[in-house]
Design a protein around this motif. Sequence first.
Motif, mmCIF file in Angstrom:
data_model
loop_
_atom_site.group_PDB
_atom_site.id
_atom_site.type_symbol
_atom_site.label_atom_id
_atom_site.label_comp_id
_atom_site.label_asym_id
_atom_site.label_seq_id
_atom_site.Cartn_x
_atom_site.Cartn_y
_atom_site.Cartn_z
ATOM 1 N N MET A 1 -81.431 -124.144 -40.250
ATOM 2 C CA MET A 1 -81.633 -124.295 -41.678
ATOM 3 C C MET A 1 -82.132 -125.701 -41.973
ATOM 4 O O MET A 1 -81.510 -126.670 -41.554
ATOM 5 N N PRO A 2 -83.223 -125.884 -42.697
ATOM 6 C CA PRO A 2 -83.756 -127.206 -42.986
ATOM 7 C C PRO A 2 -82.780 -128.043 -43.803
ATOM 8 O O PRO A 2 -82.024 -127.538 -44.640
ATOM 9 N N ASP A 3 -82.848 -129.371 -43.598
ATOM 10 C CA ASP A 3 -81.951 -130.268 -44.322
ATOM 11 C C ASP A 3 -82.197 -130.237 -45.823
ATOM 12 O O ASP A 3 -81.298 -130.508 -46.606
ATOM 13 N N ASP A 4 -83.429 -129.901 -46.243
ATOM 14 C CA ASP A 4 -83.722 -129.950 -47.668
ATOM 15 C C ASP A 4 -83.023 -128.852 -48.460
ATOM 16 O O ASP A 4 -83.044 -128.843 -49.681
ATOM 17 N N LEU A 5 -82.405 -127.911 -47.749
ATOM 18 C CA LEU A 5 -81.620 -126.888 -48.447
ATOM 19 C C LEU A 5 -80.204 -127.357 -48.723
ATOM 20 O O LEU A 5 -79.451 -126.714 -49.437
ATOM 21 N N MET A 6 -79.809 -128.480 -48.098
ATOM 22 C CA MET A 6 -78.463 -128.997 -48.272
ATOM 23 C C MET A 6 -78.442 -129.965 -49.456
ATOM 24 O O MET A 6 -78.274 -131.164 -49.313
ATOM 25 N N GLU A 7 -78.660 -129.456 -50.645
ATOM 26 C CA GLU A 7 -78.753 -130.295 -51.828
ATOM 27 C C GLU A 7 -78.114 -129.582 -52.994
ATOM 28 O O GLU A 7 -77.728 -128.417 -52.902
ATOM 29 N N SER A 8 -77.960 -130.303 -54.094
ATOM 30 C CA SER A 8 -77.342 -129.816 -55.316
ATOM 31 C C SER A 8 -75.888 -129.431 -55.057
ATOM 32 O O SER A 8 -75.300 -129.770 -54.040
ATOM 33 N N LYS A 368 -70.805 -120.178 -29.621
ATOM 34 C CA LYS A 368 -69.953 -120.938 -30.517
ATOM 35 C C LYS A 368 -69.686 -120.180 -31.811
ATOM 36 O O LYS A 368 -70.519 -119.417 -32.297
ATOM 37 N N SER A 369 -68.518 -120.420 -32.357
ATOM 38 C CA SER A 369 -68.169 -119.844 -33.651
ATOM 39 C C SER A 369 -68.775 -120.687 -34.756
ATOM 40 O O SER A 369 -69.279 -121.793 -34.527
ATOM 41 N N LEU A 370 -68.697 -120.188 -35.983
ATOM 42 C CA LEU A 370 -69.207 -120.935 -37.125
ATOM 43 C C LEU A 370 -68.470 -122.257 -37.303
ATOM 44 O O LEU A 370 -69.031 -123.224 -37.841
ATOM 45 N N THR A 371 -67.216 -122.305 -36.877
ATOM 46 C CA THR A 371 -66.431 -123.529 -37.035
ATOM 47 C C THR A 371 -66.601 -124.482 -35.858
ATOM 48 O O THR A 371 -66.015 -125.561 -35.853
ATOM 49 N N THR A 426 -75.097 -109.787 -25.985
ATOM 50 C CA THR A 426 -74.808 -110.097 -27.386
ATOM 51 C C THR A 426 -74.738 -111.600 -27.591
ATOM 52 O O THR A 426 -75.253 -112.138 -28.580
ATOM 53 N N GLY A 427 -74.104 -112.286 -26.654
ATOM 54 C CA GLY A 427 -74.022 -113.745 -26.742
ATOM 55 C C GLY A 427 -75.390 -114.400 -26.687
ATOM 56 O O GLY A 427 -75.688 -115.332 -27.446
ATOM 57 N N GLU A 428 -76.241 -113.921 -25.799
ATOM 58 C CA GLU A 428 -77.585 -114.490 -25.682
ATOM 59 C C GLU A 428 -78.381 -114.288 -26.971
ATOM 60 O O GLU A 428 -79.086 -115.197 -27.435
ATOM 61 N N VAL A 429 -78.284 -113.095 -27.546
ATOM 62 C CA VAL A 429 -78.995 -112.802 -28.790
ATOM 63 C C VAL A 429 -78.476 -113.695 -29.914
ATOM 64 O O VAL A 429 -79.255 -114.266 -30.701
ATOM 65 N N ARG A 435 -79.580 -121.145 -33.581
ATOM 66 C CA ARG A 435 -79.649 -122.409 -32.841
ATOM 67 C C ARG A 435 -78.834 -123.502 -33.536
ATOM 68 O O ARG A 435 -78.191 -124.316 -32.878
ATOM 69 N N ASP A 436 -78.894 -123.537 -34.877
ATOM 70 C CA ASP A 436 -78.154 -124.573 -35.596
ATOM 71 C C ASP A 436 -76.656 -124.476 -35.352
ATOM 72 O O ASP A 436 -75.967 -125.496 -35.213
ATOM 73 N N VAL A 437 -76.151 -123.238 -35.305
ATOM 74 C CA VAL A 437 -74.716 -123.048 -35.050
ATOM 75 C C VAL A 437 -74.385 -123.442 -33.609
ATOM 76 O O VAL A 437 -73.420 -124.164 -33.357
ATOM 77 N N GLN A 438 -75.208 -122.977 -32.670
ATOM 78 C CA GLN A 438 -74.924 -123.217 -31.260
ATOM 79 C C GLN A 438 -75.039 -124.695 -30.892
ATOM 80 O O GLN A 438 -74.247 -125.213 -30.104
ATOM 81 N N GLU A 439 -76.020 -125.373 -31.473
ATOM 82 C CA GLU A 439 -76.252 -126.778 -31.123
ATOM 83 C C GLU A 439 -75.687 -127.736 -32.162
ATOM 84 O O GLU A 439 -75.867 -128.950 -32.044
ATOM 85 N N ARG A 440 -75.016 -127.183 -33.190
ATOM 86 C CA ARG A 440 -74.372 -127.967 -34.246
ATOM 87 C C ARG A 440 -75.369 -128.900 -34.912
ATOM 88 O O ARG A 440 -75.210 -130.127 -34.943
ATOM 89 N N LEU A 441 -76.411 -128.318 -35.486
ATOM 90 C CA LEU A 441 -77.470 -129.060 -36.141
ATOM 91 C C LEU A 441 -77.444 -128.820 -37.646
ATOM 92 O O LEU A 441 -76.877 -127.842 -38.126
ATOM 93 N N ASN A 442 -78.097 -129.728 -38.402
ATOM 94 C CA ASN A 442 -78.250 -129.590 -39.842
ATOM 95 C C ASN A 442 -76.910 -129.288 -40.523
ATOM 96 O O ASN A 442 -75.953 -130.019 -40.324
ATOM 97 N N PHE A 443 -76.834 -128.221 -41.291
ATOM 98 C CA PHE A 443 -75.588 -127.918 -42.006
ATOM 99 C C PHE A 443 -74.402 -127.818 -41.052
ATOM 100 O O PHE A 443 -73.290 -128.274 -41.357
ATOM 101 N N PHE A 444 -74.633 -127.261 -39.873
ATOM 102 C CA PHE A 444 -73.528 -127.025 -38.942
ATOM 103 C C PHE A 444 -73.204 -128.233 -38.065
ATOM 104 O O PHE A 444 -72.407 -128.129 -37.139
ATOM 105 N N SER A 445 -73.812 -129.385 -38.383
ATOM 106 C CA SER A 445 -73.472 -130.608 -37.655
ATOM 107 C C SER A 445 -72.201 -131.257 -38.209
ATOM 108 O O SER A 445 -71.591 -132.091 -37.558
ATOM 109 N N GLN A 446 -71.816 -130.856 -39.415
ATOM 110 C CA GLN A 446 -70.628 -131.443 -40.028
ATOM 111 C C GLN A 446 -69.365 -130.749 -39.530
ATOM 112 O O GLN A 446 -69.415 -129.678 -38.935
ATOM 113 N N ARG A 447 -68.243 -131.374 -39.776
ATOM 114 C CA ARG A 447 -66.966 -130.784 -39.394
ATOM 115 C C ARG A 447 -66.482 -129.855 -40.496
ATOM 116 O O ARG A 447 -66.678 -130.141 -41.680
ATOM 117 N N PRO A 448 -65.847 -128.743 -40.128
ATOM 118 C CA PRO A 448 -65.283 -127.855 -41.159
ATOM 119 C C PRO A 448 -64.272 -128.604 -42.015
ATOM 120 O O PRO A 448 -63.536 -129.474 -41.523
#
Length: 458
Positions: A1-8, A368-371, A426-429, A435-448
């Motif tokens: 997810m692009p960083d520009d969506l993390m606003e407002s 990886k899980s969402l958290t 299923t895991g590979e798919v 990718r953002d969840v698996q590599e903890r990027l953009n929105f998913f780089s923060q801690r829950p």
Amino acid sequence: MPDDLMESDKIKNDRGVIAENYHELQSIGAIEAARASMTVPGATPEALLIGLYQSSEIAMYNVADLLTRAGADLASGDVDACAIKLLWTRSFHRLLVRLSGDALRISSDWSATAPRWPLQDTPAFAEFTTALESFDGSLAELVDRGELDVRTAISEASLTDSAYTILHCVRVVNHDARVWATNLARAVHPQPAEALEAALASSHLRHAVHEHHLVGDTYFTQFRALHQIPELLVREINDRLELATKALRDGDDARALELLDGAASLYPAIEASLPPIVDNLSTFDYHQIRENLGMTSGSHSVAMRFHLFTDLYEQFAQQVMALEDAAPDGSGVARLRRHVADLRVFIFSWRDMHLHLPRNNLGGTQTKSLTGAPDAVRTVQKMRDSAASADPTRSKTRDRPAAVAGPLDGYLDGPKSSDQLLLSITGEVTQANFRDVQERLNFFSQRPSFTRPPRREV
């Protein structure tokens, strides 16, 4: 997810809002408001009935949603999409049969002359019947146009054929609807002097169902509903369990047993809320809504994961064991011990059933899980096994410990099992799709943001 969506104020993707936390995702505020608005006291038979009726309203709103969308599919000639919605509809009808049967059972304590539940006047039932009539009209039009050959489908097709699946589901749900509607109409109205909207807290229930919607043909609403119903019912269980533990400390075994009997009457309905997700939510359909779940987890449910499964269960079990040590032959000890066993089985049955969700929708190979848990499936397994190892009744139970491996585990975890093949793919798919969840990027780089709630002390 692009960083520009993390606003407002709200973070969004192309489908809609991304949940900031589990409380927001499941509209827990509206669920709690519905319960708080009850005009009957909690931990009473009246509260049991209202909880079941409120849960039925949530289910009916969801059936209405599914039927409306299924009718639109028929109108556009999309028979395959319609069939999927009717499979979901069938599961919600089965849940309604469960809820209505429990309401009828609890109603047996009332006089035969007591007022009955005015189902036909409830907001969700009105919405359901409107959607049902509209769907039936769409189906009749399809048949009249010659685009669905009912006779051929019934005589020659099976469940591999979407047209037959539609017809089969329709006749199943029509019978189940007759059953649950009759059951609810025979069950007792515990607040006949109260306006129906107030008795049900209808505005809060409808808000809970419709607060969040996503763009596109998803099952996000149904995913939320099947979490909302347990969240609603578990609050009555928790209040009863707390009061029962206090009653045992005060020596009032009869009051404790009365409270516990009522709590146990809600276990089946909560258990019945998981199979619809397990049976109907495909990996693809889950992936359509996954990012919108944000950094949430079912383990963030304060009422279930912490208050019931941990805090209240532990204190209740310890209190019963203390009584057993002091008076093993006491008149109520055997029933209390049975309630501990029933609650333990309910908790671990829920944990086992919930494991389907990461298995089916996330898979293995270190997905990886969402958290941010490094392996979602193994994390949930470890949570279950840790809970079993820490079970306060473990030293006294005659049951096989829940954390001990079963006789099939070796094969199912081995290289010849289809289970490992499906978990791996299923895991590979999942990893490729997120990718953002698996590599903890953009929105998913923060801690829950979730933190463990204070212990609920009795």
